[in-house]
Write a protein that holds these residues in place. Structure first.
Motif, PDB file in Angstrom:
ATOM      1  N   ALA A  36     -34.563 -28.589  13.896  1.00  0.00           N
ATOM      2  CA  ALA A  36     -35.670 -27.793  14.443  1.00  0.00           C
ATOM      3  C   ALA A  36     -35.882 -26.495  13.662  1.00  0.00           C
ATOM      4  O   ALA A  36     -36.180 -25.464  14.235  1.00  0.00           O
ATOM      5  N   GLY A  37     -35.673 -26.549  12.347  1.00  0.00           N
ATOM      6  CA  GLY A  37     -35.870 -25.380  11.495  1.00  0.00           C
ATOM      7  C   GLY A  37     -34.672 -24.457  11.401  1.00  0.00           C
ATOM      8  O   GLY A  37     -34.678 -23.497  10.641  1.00  0.00           O
ATOM      9  N   ASP A  38     -33.619 -24.721  12.186  1.00  0.00           N
ATOM     10  CA  ASP A  38     -32.392 -23.926  12.163  1.00  0.00           C
ATOM     11  C   ASP A  38     -31.367 -24.628  11.270  1.00  0.00           C
ATOM     12  O   ASP A  38     -31.455 -25.833  11.035  1.00  0.00           O
ATOM     13  N   ILE A  39     -30.367 -23.884  10.815  1.00  0.00           N
ATOM     14  CA  ILE A  39     -29.255 -24.472  10.069  1.00  0.00           C
ATOM     15  C   ILE A  39     -27.991 -24.299  10.903  1.00  0.00           C
ATOM     16  O   ILE A  39     -27.635 -23.178  11.284  1.00  0.00           O
ATOM     17  N   TYR A  40     -27.316 -25.415  11.199  1.00  0.00           N
ATOM     18  CA  TYR A  40     -26.096 -25.407  11.983  1.00  0.00           C
ATOM     19  C   TYR A  40     -24.941 -25.885  11.110  1.00  0.00           C
ATOM     20  O   TYR A  40     -25.087 -26.852  10.348  1.00  0.00           O
ATOM     21  N   THR A  41     -23.803 -25.227  11.239  1.00  0.00           N
ATOM     22  CA  THR A  41     -22.571 -25.655  10.584  1.00  0.00           C
ATOM     23  C   THR A  41     -21.580 -25.991  11.685  1.00  0.00           C
ATOM     24  O   THR A  41     -21.287 -25.144  12.538  1.00  0.00           O
ATOM     25  N   ILE A  42     -21.078 -27.208  11.669  1.00  0.00           N
ATOM     26  CA  ILE A  42     -20.123 -27.638  12.690  1.00  0.00           C
ATOM     27  C   ILE A  42     -18.743 -27.159  12.243  1.00  0.00           C
ATOM     28  O   ILE A  42     -18.188 -27.657  11.270  1.00  0.00           O
ATOM     29  N   LEU A  43     -18.229 -26.154  12.947  1.00  0.00           N
ATOM     30  CA  LEU A  43     -16.962 -25.528  12.578  1.00  0.00           C
ATOM     31  C   LEU A  43     -15.756 -26.282  13.134  1.00  0.00           C
ATOM     32  O   LEU A  43     -14.759 -26.477  12.441  1.00  0.00           O
ATOM     33  N   VAL A  44     -15.843 -26.663  14.413  1.00  0.00           N
ATOM     34  CA  VAL A  44     -14.744 -27.365  15.074  1.00  0.00           C
ATOM     35  C   VAL A  44     -15.365 -28.501  15.884  1.00  0.00           C
ATOM     36  O   VAL A  44     -16.291 -28.275  16.661  1.00  0.00           O
ATOM     37  N   THR A  45     -14.863 -29.705  15.697  1.00  0.00           N
ATOM     38  CA  THR A  45     -15.415 -30.881  16.370  1.00  0.00           C
ATOM     39  C   THR A  45     -14.591 -31.264  17.600  1.00  0.00           C
ATOM     40  O   THR A  45     -13.427 -30.874  17.731  1.00  0.00           O
ATOM     41  N   GLY A  46     -15.196 -32.071  18.436  1.00  0.00           N
ATOM     42  CA  GLY A  46     -14.478 -32.618  19.584  1.00  0.00           C
ATOM     43  C   GLY A  46     -13.299 -33.473  19.157  1.00  0.00           C
ATOM     44  O   GLY A  46     -12.285 -33.514  19.852  1.00  0.00           O
ATOM     45  N   ALA A  47     -13.406 -34.139  18.009  1.00  0.00           N
ATOM     46  CA  ALA A  47     -12.285 -34.935  17.502  1.00  0.00           C
ATOM     47  C   ALA A  47     -11.072 -34.043  17.223  1.00  0.00           C
ATOM     48  O   ALA A  47      -9.926 -34.480  17.354  1.00  0.00           O
ATOM     49  N   GLN A  48     -11.336 -32.798  16.849  1.00  0.00           N
ATOM     50  CA  GLN A  48     -10.242 -31.870  16.539  1.00  0.00           C
ATOM     51  C   GLN A  48      -9.676 -31.189  17.780  1.00  0.00           C
ATOM     52  O   GLN A  48      -8.581 -30.629  17.720  1.00  0.00           O
ATOM     53  N   THR A  49     -10.388 -31.237  18.900  1.00  0.00           N
ATOM     54  CA  THR A  49      -9.944 -30.557  20.124  1.00  0.00           C
ATOM     55  C   THR A  49      -9.653 -31.530  21.261  1.00  0.00           C
ATOM     56  O   THR A  49      -9.598 -31.116  22.419  1.00  0.00           O
ATOM     57  N   ASN A  50      -9.519 -32.793  20.920  1.00  0.00           N
ATOM     58  CA  ASN A  50      -9.282 -33.818  21.930  1.00  0.00           C
ATOM     59  C   ASN A  50     -10.409 -33.834  22.967  1.00  0.00           C
ATOM     60  O   ASN A  50     -10.191 -34.045  24.149  1.00  0.00           O
ATOM     61  N   GLY A  51     -11.646 -33.533  22.490  1.00  0.00           N
ATOM     62  CA  GLY A  51     -12.824 -33.575  23.345  1.00  0.00           C
ATOM     63  C   GLY A  51     -13.031 -32.362  24.230  1.00  0.00           C
ATOM     64  O   GLY A  51     -13.991 -32.303  24.991  1.00  0.00           O
ATOM     65  N   ARG A  52     -12.174 -31.380  24.135  1.00  0.00           N
ATOM     66  CA  ARG A  52     -12.260 -30.219  25.030  1.00  0.00           C
ATOM     67  C   ARG A  52     -13.458 -29.335  24.730  1.00  0.00           C
ATOM     68  O   ARG A  52     -14.065 -28.791  25.633  1.00  0.00           O
ATOM     69  N   TYR A  53     -13.787 -29.113  23.456  1.00  0.00           N
ATOM     70  CA  TYR A  53     -14.932 -28.286  23.086  1.00  0.00           C
ATOM     71  C   TYR A  53     -15.295 -28.534  21.632  1.00  0.00           C
ATOM     72  O   TYR A  53     -14.545 -29.157  20.880  1.00  0.00           O
ATOM     73  N   CYS A  54     -16.466 -28.042  21.245  1.00  0.00           N
ATOM     74  CA  CYS A  54     -16.855 -27.974  19.838  1.00  0.00           C
ATOM     75  C   CYS A  54     -17.388 -26.567  19.594  1.00  0.00           C
ATOM     76  O   CYS A  54     -17.763 -25.866  20.535  1.00  0.00           O
ATOM     77  N   LEU A  55     -17.382 -26.158  18.319  1.00  0.00           N
ATOM     78  CA  LEU A  55     -17.862 -24.835  17.947  1.00  0.00           C
ATOM     79  C   LEU A  55     -18.819 -24.990  16.770  1.00  0.00           C
ATOM     80  O   LEU A  55     -18.476 -25.630  15.771  1.00  0.00           O
ATOM     81  N   ILE A  56     -20.005 -24.413  16.912  1.00  0.00           N
ATOM     82  CA  ILE A  56     -21.067 -24.557  15.921  1.00  0.00           C
ATOM     83  C   ILE A  56     -21.570 -23.182  15.513  1.00  0.00           C
ATOM     84  O   ILE A  56     -21.864 -22.342  16.374  1.00  0.00           O
ATOM     85  N   ASP A  57     -21.666 -22.954  14.210  1.00  0.00           N
ATOM     86  CA  ASP A  57     -22.271 -21.738  13.668  1.00  0.00           C
ATOM     87  C   ASP A  57     -23.759 -22.023  13.524  1.00  0.00           C
ATOM     88  O   ASP A  57     -24.144 -23.020  12.906  1.00  0.00           O
ATOM     89  N   MET A  58     -24.599 -21.182  14.109  1.00  0.00           N
ATOM     90  CA  MET A  58     -26.043 -21.405  14.100  1.00  0.00           C
ATOM     91  C   MET A  58     -26.750 -20.268  13.384  1.00  0.00           C
ATOM     92  O   MET A  58     -26.565 -19.102  13.747  1.00  0.00           O
ATOM     93  N   ARG A  59     -27.562 -20.615  12.391  1.00  0.00           N
ATOM     94  CA  ARG A  59     -28.408 -19.644  11.689  1.00  0.00           C
ATOM     95  C   ARG A  59     -29.840 -19.919  12.123  1.00  0.00           C
ATOM     96  O   ARG A  59     -30.363 -21.013  11.886  1.00  0.00           O
ATOM     97  N   ILE A  60     -30.427 -18.925  12.771  1.00  0.00           N
ATOM     98  CA  ILE A  60     -31.727 -19.099  13.411  1.00  0.00           C
ATOM     99  C   ILE A  60     -32.738 -18.189  12.713  1.00  0.00           C
ATOM    100  O   ILE A  60     -32.641 -16.960  12.822  1.00  0.00           O
ATOM    101  N   PRO A  61     -33.733 -18.771  12.017  1.00  0.00           N
ATOM    102  CA  PRO A  61     -34.741 -17.932  11.375  1.00  0.00           C
ATOM    103  C   PRO A  61     -35.698 -17.344  12.412  1.00  0.00           C
ATOM    104  O   PRO A  61     -35.728 -17.800  13.561  1.00  0.00           O
ATOM    105  N   PRO A  62     -36.481 -16.345  12.029  1.00  0.00           N
ATOM    106  CA  PRO A  62     -37.486 -15.824  12.956  1.00  0.00           C
ATOM    107  C   PRO A  62     -38.348 -16.964  13.517  1.00  0.00           C
ATOM    108  O   PRO A  62     -38.793 -17.838  12.772  1.00  0.00           O
ATOM    109  N   GLY A  63     -38.511 -16.978  14.821  1.00  0.00           N
ATOM    110  CA  GLY A  63     -39.286 -18.023  15.479  1.00  0.00           C
ATOM    111  C   GLY A  63     -38.499 -19.284  15.779  1.00  0.00           C
ATOM    112  O   GLY A  63     -38.990 -20.175  16.462  1.00  0.00           O
ATOM    113  N   GLY A  64     -37.277 -19.395  15.260  1.00  0.00           N
ATOM    114  CA  GLY A  64     -36.482 -20.606  15.424  1.00  0.00           C
ATOM    115  C   GLY A  64     -35.857 -20.726  16.800  1.00  0.00           C
ATOM    116  O   GLY A  64     -35.786 -19.764  17.564  1.00  0.00           O
ATOM    117  N   GLY A  65     -35.393 -21.932  17.094  1.00  0.00           N
ATOM    118  CA  GLY A  65     -34.726 -22.239  18.349  1.00  0.00           C
ATOM    119  C   GLY A  65     -35.168 -23.588  18.868  1.00  0.00           C
ATOM    120  O   GLY A  65     -36.180 -24.135  18.428  1.00  0.00           O
TER     121      GLY A  65
END
Length: 176
Positions: A36-65
């Motif tokens: 959707a015009g944003d750039i996401y980097t998947i930092l930590v996956t559910g596979a790495q946390t036994n499904g407990r959580y994931c962590l995503i770095d999100m870069r949102i340009p003006p107007g993005g979301g």
């Protein structure tokens, strides 16, 4: 809580689980996607946390979301740079760098970068799974600093259709 001497109420260490270190500078170690015009980097996956959580770095340009949506998992955002306007159950709140917002499960919401400058935030979803949905519907890009691909109207419609078709599988509802 009392336990027998020498017994712990905490389960034993799972030696199958490994330490996870997300190093954005390592080439190829992280997945970057355009959505959707944003750039996401998947930092930590559910596979790495036994499904407990994931962590995503999100870069949102003006107007993005993303468009309005809701899902049956918690979502927490910490603004690292810039400013993001969250719309939660129809009410707007502006969140600045250094601030954190938690979206309760099932609540309708979306966010926009309405600041006119790029913004960046970390998003934690618990339990995990959202990162898999994103990988299914997004376009891979080489780095976090990549420009999103220029999509034709037909390509945008195709991405939207795929997102709608897979939403329920990932416990998400896209709202009009």
């Amino acid at each position: 809580m009392t336990t027998e001497p020498g017994k712990s109420p905490i389960p034993a260490d799972d030696l199958q689980r490994q330490l996870t270190v997300a190093r954005p500078g390592d080439k190829g170690s992280l997945k970057h996607i355009a959505l959707a015009g944003d750039i996401y980097t998947i930092l930590v996956t559910g596979a790495q946390t036994n499904g407990r959580y994931c962590l995503i770095d999100m870069r949102i340009p003006p107007g993005g979301g993303p468009p309005p949506h809701r899902h049956d998992f918690e979502e927490m955002f910490t603004i690292l740079e810039g400013q993001i306007r969250f719309t939660f159950r129809g009410q707007d709140v502006t969140v600045n760098a250094g601030e954190t917002v938690n979206i309760p499960a099932n609540a309708p919401h979306f966010f926009r970068n309405a600041s006119g400058r790029p913004a960046r935030m970390h998003c934690m979803c618990t339990p995990a799974g959202q990162e898999d949905y994103f990988r299914q519907v997004a376009d891979p890009v080489p780095s976090a600093n990549s420009e999103p691909p220029k999509l034709t109207e037909a390509e945008q419609a195709e991405r939207g259709k795929k997102a709608a078709e897979l939403a329920a599988q990932y416990r998400t509802e896209l709202l009009a």
